[in-house]
Structures are given as C-alpha cells and as structure tokens.
Design a protein around this motif. Structure first.
Motif, PDB file in Angstrom:
ATOM      1  N   LYS A 103       0.952  -1.318   0.084  1.00 20.05           N
ATOM      2  CA  LYS A 103      -0.060   0.043   0.156  1.00 20.05           C
ATOM      3  C   LYS A 103       0.950   1.290   0.052  1.00 20.05           C
ATOM      4  CE  LYS A 103      -3.957  -2.260   0.077  1.00 20.05           C
ATOM      5  NZ  LYS A 103      -4.630  -2.081  -1.164  1.00 20.05           N
ATOM      6  N   LEU A 104       2.074   1.230   0.428  1.00 20.01           N
ATOM      7  CA  LEU A 104       2.791   2.352   0.417  1.00 20.01           C
ATOM      8  C   LEU A 104       3.844   2.697  -1.104  1.00 20.01           C
ATOM      9  CD1 LEU A 104       4.474   2.212   3.886  1.00 20.01           C
ATOM     10  CD2 LEU A 104       2.462   3.137   3.119  1.00 20.01           C
ATOM     11  N   HIS A 105       3.815   3.862  -1.334  1.00 21.40           N
ATOM     12  CA  HIS A 105       4.840   4.219  -2.685  1.00 21.40           C
ATOM     13  C   HIS A 105       6.021   4.630  -2.272  1.00 21.40           C
ATOM     14  CE1 HIS A 105       0.829   3.489  -4.831  1.00 21.40           C
ATOM     15  NE2 HIS A 105       0.215   4.231  -3.851  1.00 21.40           N
ATOM     16  N   PHE A 106       6.982   4.055  -2.514  1.00 16.33           N
ATOM     17  CA  PHE A 106       8.344   4.541  -2.533  1.00 16.33           C
ATOM     18  C   PHE A 106       9.332   3.878  -3.553  1.00 16.33           C
ATOM     19  CE2 PHE A 106       7.737   0.678   0.215  1.00 16.33           C
ATOM     20  CZ  PHE A 106       8.855  -0.101  -0.253  1.00 16.33           C
ATOM     21  N   LYS A 107      10.091   4.619  -3.949  1.00 21.98           N
ATOM     22  CA  LYS A 107      11.062   4.372  -5.124  1.00 21.98           C
ATOM     23  C   LYS A 107      11.736   2.742  -4.844  1.00 21.98           C
ATOM     24  CE  LYS A 107      14.865   6.200  -7.909  1.00 21.98           C
ATOM     25  NZ  LYS A 107      16.086   7.061  -7.930  1.00 21.98           N
TER      26      LYS A 107
END
Length: 280
Positions: free
Chosen positions: A100-104
């Motif tokens: 659910k999280l957005h990170f590179k």
C-alpha cells in the motif's frame, strides 16, 4: 441416471477415497501411541499388537527423568513464541509497506527479497554459523530467535497478496483524517488481515516447533537444546536398548502441543488454504 443419483455416487466415491487416506494418515499416530503403552515384548510381537493386554503409562513418567525433556519443551516454547509473535508483527508491517505504500524501487526490493528463497539453505549454513560464532551466539538460542524477528518472506508474500484486495481509498481517507501510517496499520489494516495473520502465525509456529536442522547446528549443551533435539537424543540413546516405548512416549509428548494447536485453530488453517487460492 438422474443428476441427483450421479452426485450421490460421486460423493460416496470421494468419501471412500478420503476415508482411506485418513486411515493412512492417522494409523502411524495411533501406532506411536499404542507403542508407548506397550511392553518391550509386545513391540516386536507378530502379528502386530495394536491394543496390548497390559496397558502401562509408566514410560510417560519415566521420560521426565531420562533426559532434559522439560527444558527442551521450555526452549522450544521460547523460540517458537518469541519468533512468531515478533516476526508476525514485522512481517505484517512489511506486507503493508510493499502493498500500500509508494516508495522508489518498491517492486524491485520485493522481487529481490522473494528471490532469496531460491537460495538453498545449505549454501547459507556455513556463512551463518561463522557469523554467529564470531559474535558468541553459538550454543545459545539467539541464532534461532533473532533472524526470525525480521519477518518471514512467505508470510510477507501471502499478506501482501491478501492486502491487494483491500481498497486503497480506505488508506487515503485515513490519511486525510490525519492518521499516521502506523495508526493506519494498527487501526485499519491489521484488523482486516487478522484472519490471514492468525492462520500464517499458526503454520509458522508449527514449522519452528518441528525444526531440527537449525537447533542441531547451533546448540550443544543439553540444557539449551530444543525439544526435537531431546527426542533425537532419546532415539540415539534408547533405540540401542530396544526401549521403543520410551521413545514413543517422548514423541507423543512432543506431538501434543501441535495436535492441540491444530484442533483449536483448524478453522484458521483451512481458511488460510482457502484464502491463498482466491486472493490476489
């Protein structure tokens, strides 16, 4: 032939095959218990004796004085409970982050993490032993406990797939209401995935409880050994004396916690299998 009759015949055939399979699965357990209450002579009797004429539970009291069985149970509980409780928490957090999280580089990190399961454990045994030996952890429970604190990749994968079915809009709404990511996890996400977490925790507990390879690598002192090593020592010591009732009594005691866990939580275990087939 009517459809109803065909279904009855099919159900009967399936029932017969499942009953035969159940007999083959349960028979070794019944034989183990039967052997534990026999005399040595009955163990080698031909034809085999399932119910001995004289039933004796003396071996169940004898096993406690013949080896460090109590400390083995205690050590196994310490390892299994600490790893599954803390490891399940970290695995749930990791699954939440990957789903659910957005990170590179999120997907690349997950792929590399999951690819690590393809590395055979024998390749890692010697480097891990050298590493734990250099920090003085050999002959302690720490090598069996600390790595599990960082999670279980199979649990992370399973929970990540399960979380994909939960709408992201719920998380966005919570963020608008001012919730932090950790508040979102324990107030919204964790209650939703609790059935899946419970099922995976039980299966992981059973795997750790029955682990033999890890403890035999790191544990030497009898008082530090887990239950599976104690049972193996019983087998090595008393099989030569043909004292199989004693060995089987110890094996029954080792089996009881897992049997109780399965009976109490069989619904969650079945749900785990069903969820894995429909989620994601």
């Amino acid at each position: 032939m009517s459809e109803k009759k065909k279904n009855k015949i099919t159900d009967a055939v399936v029932f017969v095959f499942l009953s035969i399979g159940a007999i083959f699965m349960v028979a070794p357990l019944l034989w183990m218990f039967s052997t534990s209450i026999k005399s040595r002579e009955d163990v080698f009797a031909l034809p085999p004796v399932w119910i001995p004429d004289t039933i004796s539970f003396a071996k169940y009291s004898e096993i406690w004085s013949m080896g460090p069985l109590l400390s083995g149970i205690s050590n196994s509980l310490i390892v299994a409970v600490s790893v599954t409780v803390i490891g399940t928490f970290t695995s749930s957090l990791a699954a939440f982050a990957f789903s659910k999280l957005h990170f590179k580089g999120k997907n690349n990190i997950f792929i590399m993490l999951f690819a690590s399961v393809m590395i055979p454990y024998p390749v890692l045994m010697i480097p891990q032993f050298i590493m734990f030996s250099s920090v003085g952890w050999v002959d302690t429970l720490l090598p069996l406990i600390i790595p599990g604190f960082f999670g279980n990749i199979f649990m992370i994968f399973f929970l990540r797939q399960y979380l994909t079915s939960i709408p992201t809009s719920i998380i966005e709404a919570a963020k608008i209401d001012g919730c932090s990511y950790f508040q979102i996890f324990y107030k919204i996400i964790f209650p939703l995935i609790k059935p899946a977490v419970a099922a995976q925790l039980i299966l992981w507990f059973m795997g750790i409880w029955n682990d033999y390879l890890g403890p035999i690598l790191y544990l030497n002192s009898p008082e530090k050994q887990t239950l599976q090593l104690v049972i193996a020592n019983f087998n090595a010591s008393y099989a030569i004396q043909s004292d199989y009732p004693l060995i089987m009594a110890a094996s029954v005691v080792a089996l009881l916690p897992m049997l109780i866990v399965f009976i109490v939580f069989q619904k969650q275990i079945i749900e785990s299998i069903a969820i894995s087939g429909v989620k994601g």
